[in-house]
Design an enzyme around this catalytic site. Structure first.
Site, PDB file in Angstrom:
ATOM      1  N   ASP A   1     -35.214 -52.181  43.016  1.00 23.69           N
ATOM      2  CA  ASP A   1     -34.953 -53.499  43.575  1.00 23.69           C
ATOM      3  C   ASP A   1     -33.445 -53.599  43.762  1.00 23.69           C
ATOM      4  O   ASP A   1     -32.673 -53.225  42.872  1.00 23.69           O
ATOM      5  CB  ASP A   1     -35.443 -54.605  42.633  1.00 23.69           C
ATOM      6  CG  ASP A   1     -35.415 -55.943  43.344  1.00 23.69           C
ATOM      7  OD1 ASP A   1     -36.478 -56.399  43.810  1.00 23.69           O
ATOM      8  OD2 ASP A   1     -34.316 -56.521  43.469  1.00 23.69           O
TER       9      ASP A   1
ATOM     10  N   SER B   1     -32.781 -55.191  51.064  1.00 26.02           N
ATOM     11  CA  SER B   1     -33.635 -54.767  49.958  1.00 26.02           C
ATOM     12  C   SER B   1     -33.772 -53.254  49.853  1.00 26.02           C
ATOM     13  O   SER B   1     -33.379 -52.508  50.743  1.00 26.02           O
ATOM     14  CB  SER B   1     -35.017 -55.384  50.121  1.00 26.02           C
ATOM     15  OG  SER B   1     -35.856 -54.504  50.840  1.00 26.02           O
TER      16      SER B   1
ATOM     17  N   ASP C   1     -43.484 -59.707  39.165  1.00 23.62           N
ATOM     18  CA  ASP C   1     -42.771 -60.963  39.442  1.00 23.62           C
ATOM     19  C   ASP C   1     -42.753 -61.345  40.916  1.00 23.62           C
ATOM     20  O   ASP C   1     -42.466 -62.484  41.254  1.00 23.62           O
ATOM     21  CB  ASP C   1     -41.314 -60.876  38.925  1.00 23.62           C
ATOM     22  CG  ASP C   1     -40.555 -59.676  39.487  1.00 23.62           C
ATOM     23  OD1 ASP C   1     -41.146 -58.909  40.248  1.00 23.62           O
ATOM     24  OD2 ASP C   1     -39.372 -59.506  39.142  1.00 23.62           O
ATOM     25  N   HIS C   2     -43.064 -60.412  41.804  1.00 20.18           N
ATOM     26  CA  HIS C   2     -42.980 -60.702  43.243  1.00 20.18           C
ATOM     27  C   HIS C   2     -44.329 -61.158  43.817  1.00 20.18           C
ATOM     28  O   HIS C   2     -44.429 -62.201  44.442  1.00 20.18           O
ATOM     29  CB  HIS C   2     -42.537 -59.458  44.020  1.00 20.18           C
ATOM     30  CG  HIS C   2     -41.067 -59.158  43.939  1.00 20.18           C
ATOM     31  ND1 HIS C   2     -40.429 -58.878  42.767  1.00 20.18           N
ATOM     32  CD2 HIS C   2     -40.115 -59.073  44.907  1.00 20.18           C
ATOM     33  CE1 HIS C   2     -39.137 -58.639  43.008  1.00 20.18           C
ATOM     34  NE2 HIS C   2     -38.923 -58.757  44.301  1.00 20.18           N
TER      35      HIS C   2
ATOM     36  N   ARG D   1     -30.499 -64.457  49.686  1.00 21.20           N
ATOM     37  CA  ARG D   1     -30.669 -63.912  51.044  1.00 21.20           C
ATOM     38  C   ARG D   1     -31.227 -64.973  51.971  1.00 21.20           C
ATOM     39  O   ARG D   1     -32.117 -65.734  51.574  1.00 21.20           O
ATOM     40  CB  ARG D   1     -31.625 -62.713  51.034  1.00 21.20           C
ATOM     41  CG  ARG D   1     -30.988 -61.532  50.377  1.00 21.20           C
ATOM     42  CD  ARG D   1     -31.769 -60.245  50.504  1.00 21.20           C
ATOM     43  NE  ARG D   1     -30.935 -59.193  49.970  1.00 21.20           N
ATOM     44  CZ  ARG D   1     -31.374 -58.160  49.264  1.00 21.20           C
ATOM     45  NH1 ARG D   1     -32.659 -58.006  49.027  1.00 21.20           N
ATOM     46  NH2 ARG D   1     -30.520 -57.260  48.828  1.00 21.20           N
TER      47      ARG D   1
ATOM     48  N   ARG E   1     -36.750 -51.860  49.581  1.00 19.75           N
ATOM     49  CA  ARG E   1     -38.152 -51.523  49.881  1.00 19.75           C
ATOM     50  C   ARG E   1     -38.261 -50.253  50.731  1.00 19.75           C
ATOM     51  O   ARG E   1     -37.739 -50.171  51.833  1.00 19.75           O
ATOM     52  CB  ARG E   1     -38.860 -52.718  50.548  1.00 19.75           C
ATOM     53  CG  ARG E   1     -38.331 -53.113  51.895  1.00 19.75           C
ATOM     54  CD  ARG E   1     -38.950 -54.427  52.368  1.00 19.75           C
ATOM     55  NE  ARG E   1     -38.413 -55.549  51.610  1.00 19.75           N
ATOM     56  CZ  ARG E   1     -38.168 -56.771  52.104  1.00 19.75           C
ATOM     57  NH1 ARG E   1     -38.456 -57.036  53.367  1.00 19.75           N
ATOM     58  NH2 ARG E   1     -37.669 -57.728  51.368  1.00 19.75           N
TER      59      ARG E   1
HETATM   60  C1  MIC Z   1     -35.642 -58.708  47.932  1.00 20.50           C
HETATM   61  O1  MIC Z   1     -34.986 -59.529  47.320  1.00 20.50           O
HETATM   62  O2  MIC Z   1     -35.488 -58.473  49.140  1.00 20.50           O
HETATM   63  C2  MIC Z   1     -36.701 -57.912  47.178  1.00 20.50           C
HETATM   64  C3  MIC Z   1     -38.008 -58.396  47.609  1.00 20.50           C
HETATM   65  O3  MIC Z   1     -36.567 -58.172  45.811  1.00 20.50           O
HETATM   66  C4  MIC Z   1     -36.479 -56.425  47.473  1.00 20.50           C
HETATM   67  C5  MIC Z   1     -37.529 -55.547  46.972  1.00 20.50           C
HETATM   68  C6  MIC Z   1     -38.791 -55.566  47.778  1.00 20.50           C
HETATM   69  O4  MIC Z   1     -38.752 -55.655  48.998  1.00 20.50           O
HETATM   70  O5  MIC Z   1     -39.847 -55.465  47.156  1.00 20.50           O
HETATM   71  C7  MIC Z   1     -35.140 -55.896  46.965  1.00 20.50           C
HETATM   72  O6  MIC Z   1     -34.231 -56.641  46.754  1.00 20.50           O
HETATM   73  O7  MIC Z   1     -34.991 -54.669  46.837  1.00 20.50           O
HETATM   74 FE1  SF4 Z   2     -37.064 -61.608  43.545  1.00 21.95          FE
HETATM   75 FE2  SF4 Z   2     -35.558 -60.206  45.244  1.00 21.95          FE
HETATM   76 FE3  SF4 Z   2     -35.577 -62.893  45.292  1.00 21.95          FE
HETATM   77 FE4  SF4 Z   2     -34.469 -61.658  43.269  1.00 21.95          FE
HETATM   78  S1  SF4 Z   2     -33.821 -61.558  45.385  1.00 21.95           S
HETATM   79  S2  SF4 Z   2     -35.839 -63.409  43.137  1.00 21.95           S
HETATM   80  S3  SF4 Z   2     -35.791 -59.871  43.018  1.00 21.95           S
HETATM   81  S4  SF4 Z   2     -37.294 -61.515  45.767  1.00 21.95           S
END
Ligand code: MIC
Ligand code: SF4
Length: 636
Positions: free
Chosen positions: A121, A539, A66-67, A383, A541
């Site tokens: 995540d 996140s 999905d990313h 975010r 990550r």
């Molecule tokens: C985010 O919302 O920051 C992400 C991208 O979903 C991350 C995961 C990632 O960096 O792949 C998260 O929320 O953990």
């Molecule tokens: Fe995707 Fe993270 Fe954004 Fe949710 S917050 S839509 S999991 S990138």
């Protein structure tokens, strides 16, 4: 005897039912389900493969794509094939690109009352809307859970959020969680579970509870949870899974570490202003200032349910988006999109002038739709950290779908509080569409296919007793993983290639970071990061730990850490050391220091600086010490 039992909170009940022991204030809990997504999943599965386990040992593991769905080269598509072939061989359900966003899909299809879910995540707690204990963690922790190992968690404090009253027209669940962020800040939830109780709970549907639990991540919370009640049953019935329902709530008289009261009827529409989710102001004030808007985006795992789409379509029906606004929408799942197309909602949204995006994370993680220079971008996402949209100069505001849609029409911030607008103009569906054809069930066959951009995990050396080091970077409070290891369309294709992705480390904070780190390494010096409070928020990550480690960072000295990132650092052999404020003040970027870890087993680290010597007390578990000594958890 039944009446002698101590009354338990809902979270305590689920944790107790999954307990595999506790030591040094760390709980060990059995994990029923795991989820991964493609941007963290490739690492998690490389780590899982390195453990040599023949198949996953959870009752359900799901791998979502999905990313990384913008395929501007072969890299992301190759990652998808890797994930699909691993899933098929090792017993993991695979969700194809286009099926939807992991958290929305997990809520629709798999989460249920009373389970434990661990996800790579940070927004995994969305499933707390269905009375599950759902926690975000780094990929390595998910790999261990898939291997059947219990998850270790610092014992959280359980906070009761008591809801009373009912939301006014135009005020939504998003405003509830923005209100909590306003009160508590992005540090206010670290090592806490937020448990929602009180008569206001039944006024919120499951998707609304999902919005609240989702953005509990922005408080730094371990997770958030709602009880399972008649609204839960109704949602599961609409999803065709009423059999998954059971009633579940806290015992009468359960004791909480803290109680927060929210009278829903007193809330107004709020916006988190640039560039932190806790920089919250009433939309009313932004309207009075006449702040003009360049971009509006609706969707993400926070606000992309059918209910969200219905409110938005109801506002847009028969009207046009303001000429100066670029308006995009990414529904949370293909089933949501399909439902909107069946009853005219999508038609109304398209007619208003919307750009229809895929059912993926998309612009939330900078995968396209980066706004123009100095833009005001208004999003229903969760975010707004510096640079996350892909445009460092843009200011991102986080709002509800109602505020977003009304503001998209007017071209400036428009306060929906108390609106007389009908937000439910479409006939209510009897049931939600529940087509599962884009979930692929594993048949435990085939070979794992790895494209050329998928590189083996780097090998890391053990921790010596003494580290000669230099402070490479001094930062302030609330540094997010988006600052440490940015995402976005240019960077995400390298999530499976640590060497390549390390080029982007701290790119928006200190452009010479990699160069200077390598210079330190060339003269045998470790690099150290000096930080304020809540280092590594945001996140899950792991790349924000693995890439700095790859560049020779061996310690982070911070006033405090965010939970997931602290664990990722410890897992990957970077010492997360909590330091007092005075030490932070006295140390400067560029300073040399010596780190003596010979007493790590006694939870002591000595720092020798120009100003003298000091001893830092640490709180590592025996297992963490072993991992740090070995250089990483995988080494150990
Ligand atoms: C985010 O919302 O920051 C992400 C991208 O979903 C991350 C995961 C990632 O960096 O792949 C998260 O929320 O953990
Ligand atoms: Fe995707 Fe993270 Fe954004 Fe949710 S917050 S839509 S999991 S990138």
């Amino acid at each position: 005897m039944e009446h002698c039992k101590t009354p338990l909170t809902l979270a305590e009940k689920i944790l107790a039912a999954h307990s595999e022991g506790e030591a040094d204030g760390t709980l060990k809990i059995r994990i029923d389900q795991t989820l991964t997504q493609d941007a963290t999943g490739t690492m998690a599965y490389l780590e899982f493969l390195s453990m040599g386990i023949p198949k996953v040992r959870t009752s359900l593991s799901v791998s979502y794509v999905d990313h990384n769905t913008l395929q501007s080269g072969f890299e992301n598509a190759d990652d998808h094939i890797f994930l699909e072939t691993v899933a098929n061989k090792y017993g993991i359900v695979f969700s194809k690109a286009g099926n939807g966003i992991c958290h929305q899909l997990h809520l629709e299809n798999f989460s249920r009352p009373g389970i434990t879910l661990l996800g790579s995540d940070s927004h995994t707690p969305t499933s707390g809307a269905l009375a599950a204990i759902a926690i975000g963690a780094g990929g390595l922790d998910i790999a261990l859970a898939m291997a059947g190992r219990p998850f270790r968690l610092p014992r959280p404090r359980i906070v009761q959020v008591r809801l009373t009253g009912r939301l006014r027209a135009g005020v939504t669940a998003k405003d509830v969680i923005l209100e909590l962020l306003r009160r508590l800040s992005v540090k206010g939830g670290v090592n806490k579970i937020f448990e929602y109780t009180g008569p206001g709970v039944e006024t919120l549907s499951v998707p609304e509870r999902g919005t609240v639990c989702n953005m509990g991540a922005e408080l730094g919370a371990t997770t958030s949870i709602f009880p399972s009640d008649s609204r839960t049953r109704e949602f599961l019935r609409m999803q065709g899974r009423e059999a998954d329902w059971k009633a579940l709530s806290a015992d009468e008289g359960a004791k909480y570490a803290e109680t927060i009261e929210i009278d829903l009827s007193s809330l107004e529409a709020l916006a988190a202003c640039p560039s932190s989710p806790d920089n919250v102001r009433p939309v009313r004030e932004l309207e009075a200032e006449g702040v003009k808007i360049d971009q509006v985006l609706i969707g993400s795992c926070t606000n992309s349910s059918y209910l969200d789409m219905e409110m938005v379509a109801s506002i847009l029906k028969g009207r046009k988006i303001h000429n100066s606004v670029s308006f995009g929408i990414n529904p949370g799942s293909r089933n949501v999109l399909e439902m909107t197309s069946g009853n005219g909602m999508l038609f109304d949204i398209i007619q208003s002038g919307a750009r229809i995006l895929e059912c993926t994370c998309g612009p939330c993680i900078g995968m396209g739709q980066s706004p123009c220079t100095n833009a005001v971008s208004v999003r229903t996402y969760n975010r707004n950290f510096l640079g996350r949209s892909g445009t460092v100069s843009a200011g991102v505001y986080l709002v509800s779908p109602v505020t977003a849609a009304m503001s998209a029409l007017s071209g400036h911030f428009t306060d929906p509080t108390g609106t007389s607008e009908n937000l439910a103009k479409y006939p209510k569906p009897e049931e939600y569409i529940n087509d599962k054809s884009m979930f692929i069930q594993p048949d435990y066959s085939g070979d794992v296919v790895m494209g050329p951009n998928i590189k083996p995990l780097p090998r890391f050396d053990a921790l010596p007793d003494t580290l000669e080091a230099r402070i490479l970077l001094k930062t302030g409070d609330d540094i997010s993983t988006d600052h440490i290891m940015p995402a976005g369309a240019k960077v995400l294709p390298y999530r499976s290639n640590i060497e390549r992705i390390s080029d982007f480390c701290f790119m928006n904070v200190k452009t010479s970071f990699k160069k200077e780190a390598l210079e330190n390494a060339a003269v045998g010096k470790a690099s150290v990061i000096l930080a304020g409070r809540n280092y590594g928020q945001g996140s899950s990550r792991e790349h924000a730990a693995i890439a700095p480690r790859y560049l020779g960072v061996r310690a982070v000295l911070a006033k405090s850490f965010a939970r997931i990132h602290r664990q990722n650092l410890a897992n990957w052999g970077i010492l997360p050391l909590e330091i007092p404020d005075e030490l932070y003040e006295s140390l400067q970027e560029g300073a040399a220091l010596k780190i003596d870890t010979s007493a790590l087993e006694k939870n002591e680290v000595r720092l020798l600086t120009d100003g003298g010597e000091c001893v830092i007390r640490t709180s590592f578990t025996a297992e963490e010490v072993r991992n740090l000594r070995a250089g990483s958890l995988l080494n150990a």
